[in-house]
Design an enzyme around this catalytic site. Structure first.
Site, mmCIF file in Angstrom:
data_model
loop_
_atom_site.group_PDB
_atom_site.id
_atom_site.type_symbol
_atom_site.label_atom_id
_atom_site.label_comp_id
_atom_site.label_asym_id
_atom_site.label_seq_id
_atom_site.Cartn_x
_atom_site.Cartn_y
_atom_site.Cartn_z
ATOM 1 N N LYS A 114 25.744 10.616 -1.190
ATOM 2 C CA LYS A 114 24.982 10.041 -2.304
ATOM 3 C C LYS A 114 23.742 9.409 -1.721
ATOM 4 O O LYS A 114 23.745 9.017 -0.554
ATOM 5 C CB LYS A 114 25.818 8.975 -3.031
ATOM 6 C CG LYS A 114 25.354 8.699 -4.439
ATOM 7 C CD LYS A 114 25.888 9.717 -5.411
ATOM 8 C CE LYS A 114 25.439 9.464 -6.825
ATOM 9 N NZ LYS A 114 26.145 10.343 -7.769
HETATM 10 P P1 NAD Z 1 20.375 8.662 -16.943
HETATM 11 O O1 NAD Z 1 19.415 7.857 -16.140
HETATM 12 O O2 NAD Z 1 19.927 9.970 -17.500
HETATM 13 O O3 NAD Z 1 20.943 7.790 -18.179
HETATM 14 C C1 NAD Z 1 21.516 6.540 -17.979
HETATM 15 C C2 NAD Z 1 21.873 5.936 -19.326
HETATM 16 O O4 NAD Z 1 22.520 4.683 -19.100
HETATM 17 C C3 NAD Z 1 20.677 5.646 -20.225
HETATM 18 O O5 NAD Z 1 21.011 5.944 -21.568
HETATM 19 C C4 NAD Z 1 20.467 4.153 -20.061
HETATM 20 O O6 NAD Z 1 19.886 3.527 -21.187
HETATM 21 C C5 NAD Z 1 21.905 3.690 -19.902
HETATM 22 N N1 NAD Z 1 21.969 2.381 -19.223
HETATM 23 C C6 NAD Z 1 21.328 2.012 -18.094
HETATM 24 N N2 NAD Z 1 21.611 0.732 -17.816
HETATM 25 C C7 NAD Z 1 22.434 0.293 -18.793
HETATM 26 C C8 NAD Z 1 23.050 -0.954 -19.078
HETATM 27 N N3 NAD Z 1 22.883 -2.016 -18.291
HETATM 28 N N4 NAD Z 1 23.849 -1.037 -20.170
HETATM 29 C C9 NAD Z 1 24.016 0.019 -20.994
HETATM 30 N N5 NAD Z 1 23.447 1.208 -20.768
HETATM 31 C C10 NAD Z 1 22.670 1.346 -19.691
HETATM 32 O O7 NAD Z 1 21.680 8.846 -16.001
HETATM 33 P P2 NAD Z 1 22.808 9.950 -16.114
HETATM 34 O O8 NAD Z 1 22.447 11.077 -15.213
HETATM 35 O O9 NAD Z 1 23.117 10.194 -17.542
HETATM 36 O O10 NAD Z 1 24.041 9.213 -15.403
HETATM 37 C C11 NAD Z 1 24.894 8.298 -16.098
HETATM 38 C C12 NAD Z 1 26.145 8.062 -15.272
HETATM 39 O O11 NAD Z 1 26.811 9.317 -15.040
HETATM 40 C C13 NAD Z 1 25.952 7.468 -13.885
HETATM 41 O O12 NAD Z 1 27.062 6.661 -13.569
HETATM 42 C C14 NAD Z 1 25.935 8.677 -12.976
HETATM 43 O O13 NAD Z 1 26.295 8.370 -11.634
HETATM 44 C C15 NAD Z 1 27.004 9.521 -13.653
HETATM 45 N N6 NAD Z 1 26.961 10.947 -13.361
HETATM 46 C C16 NAD Z 1 25.838 11.676 -13.582
HETATM 47 C C17 NAD Z 1 25.869 13.052 -13.350
HETATM 48 C C18 NAD Z 1 24.678 13.924 -13.660
HETATM 49 O O14 NAD Z 1 24.822 15.160 -13.553
HETATM 50 N N7 NAD Z 1 23.555 13.402 -14.084
HETATM 51 C C19 NAD Z 1 27.023 13.660 -12.867
HETATM 52 C C20 NAD Z 1 28.171 12.876 -12.659
HETATM 53 C C21 NAD Z 1 28.114 11.517 -12.934
#
Ligand code: NAD
Length: 428
Positions: A114
């Protein structure tokens, strides 16, 4: 044995301690031997780089980036890059360890890594962001590579950032190698070598894992309601994929607030709103609510898909959903999880539920390696097959070891890794 917590630990250190505690619990269950525990407890490499970036006003600012490579016994290091001002080493270490279990459980030939870049992408111009991403890639140098360590997008980063990384990396290679290194990152745009279905992969995969669960418990998924926290890449696509399976999103929350509508919130209309307003607050198709009311929503499925440590010991007693589908990494604290389990709430854990992203990243890497393109239907069919096989393996271990679903998922992952270490040995 839980690790010792010191009072001056940072949030990132605490997250890593949680990751180690979860690992130790699963290692106890499968009676993993001590030397291998010591190998897996700590990441192989922790890389920190600092580099200057020229801002639009001519000022030079220093930035810090991280890449933690936890384990590569099953294949090249693999994992996302997080762009956030709060990113720190402990958090990245925890996330890298979770990636090792996730790739193993999904049965893709990758290890776990990561990374993070301590920037606030929302406060930078596109040109500043591009320069920062390119300098970060350059600073990482040969610490990444198409057969060595393959980054992908995560919170705050996106496919454009991956294209800048790929382009920068390509230009550091000799001319005859350039076309052969596209797969140094995944999650690229379709035009530059990305896979169809990669943008929605994590959310789509979550819907497949959810469908598998309802099938296991012999209940209909159609007609269920959901509350989704996070409407970024993961939350938005989870909402859309679940809607295609007949699930209605009645509550949604993000960093700007929370909103609800008893008849359901249309993901497309909400996406149009968030694209303009920057968040879910103020959505005309819903009523704004308090974030604590969001976690206590009267829905069937609660989907934390934003950031870690959201379902805590304070919130877990109020949860009314019967299923928690973890889209984010580490959204449930250890104490929160105990409370949910005691209350009979089913948890579909992150390592399984959000593995769709890394599975389709693997498909993208394969397509780049073979210079071909898969149809979307092939991507979706293969994704479903990988995740259902993983979910079957987890359900089998859960019964066999009489443990939680998270422990079972770790057990499946650890057994695969242990077998390879056993056969290869540790040399020299
Ligand atoms: P992103 O940046 O596209 O979206 C993040 C979302 O979380 C946004 O809607 C934002 O408003 C919200 N957010 C941020 N801080 C917040 C807070 N304090 N309280 C409430 N909401 C909050 O990110 P993403 O790619 O959608 O990733 C989200 C999660 O999923 C993370 O934990 C990431 O590690 C995990 N993840 C992502 C992927 C991927 O393919 N993108 C794969 C596996 C896991």
């Amino acid at each position: 044995m839980p690790t010792r917590r010191s009072s001056d630990s940072s949030a990132g250190d605490l997250l890593f301690e949680t990751a180690v505690d979860q690992f130790e619990a699963a290692a106890d269950l499968i009676e993993l031997d001590d030397p291998l525990r010591r190998v897996l407890r700590a990441p192989k490499n922790e890389i920190i780089v600092s580099f200057p970036v020229e801002m639009d006003d001519g000022e030079l600012r220093m930035f810090r980036g991280y890449r933690v490579q936890h384990n590569d016994i099953l294949g090249p290091f693999k994992g996302g890059l997080r762009f956030s001002p709060e990113v720190e080493l402990g958090e990245v270490k925890a996330l890298s360890m979770w990636m090792t279990w996730k790739t193993s459980l999904a049965n893709v030939p990758f290890g776990g890594a990561k990374g993070g870049l301590a920037i606030d992408p929302r406060s930078m111009s596109t040109a500043e962001l591009e320069r920062a991403v390119r300098r970060f890639t350059h600073a990482l140098g040969s610490n990444i590579g198409p057969e060595y360590d393959i980054p992908a997008p995560d919170v705050g980063s996106n496919s454009q950032a991956m294209v800048w990384m790929m382009d920068t990396y390509q230009h550091t290679r000799g001319t005859i190698d350039r076309q052969n290194v596209k797969r140094v990152v995944t999650g690229k745009t379709i035009e530059t070598g990305g896979s169809l279905g990669r943008d929605k992969a994590t959310g789509q995969g979550m819907a497949f894992v959810l469908a598998h669960h309802y099938d296991q418990i012999n209940q209909d998924l159609r007609g269920r309601t959901a509350a989704i926290q996070g409407f970024g890449n993961v939350g938005e696509h989870a909402a859309r994929a679940m809607a295609r399976m007949g699930v209605t999103m009645t509550h949604v929350a993000d960093h700007t607030g929370a909103t609800m509508h008893p008849n359901g919130i249309d993901p497309e209309a909400l996406w149009r709103h968030t694209s303009e307003a920057g968040g879910v607050a103020g959505f005309a198709g819903g009523t704004d609510i308090d974030v604590e009311d969001f976690f206590a929503a009267d829905v069937d499925i609660l989907v934390p898909a934003a950031i870690e440590n959201q379902i805590t010991e304070d919130r877990a007693p109020n949860v009314r959903a019967s299923v928690v589908l973890e889209g984010a990494n580490g959204p449930t604290s250890t104490e929160g999880e105990h409370i949910l389990i005691d209350r009979g709430i089913e948890i579909l854990p992150d390592v399984l539920a959000n593995a769709g992203g890394v599975v389709v990243s693997y498909f993208e890497w394969l397509q780049n390696k073979m210079s071909n393109r898969w149809q979307l239907s092939q991507v979706d069919d293969e994704l479903r097959r990988y995740l259902w096989e993983a979910a079957d393996a987890v359900e089998y271990e859960k019964k066999h070891l009489a443990c939680s679903r998270r422990e079972a998922a770790y057990a499946v992952a650890l057994r695969r890794i242990a077998t390879v270490y056993e056969q290869r040995g540790i040399w020299p």
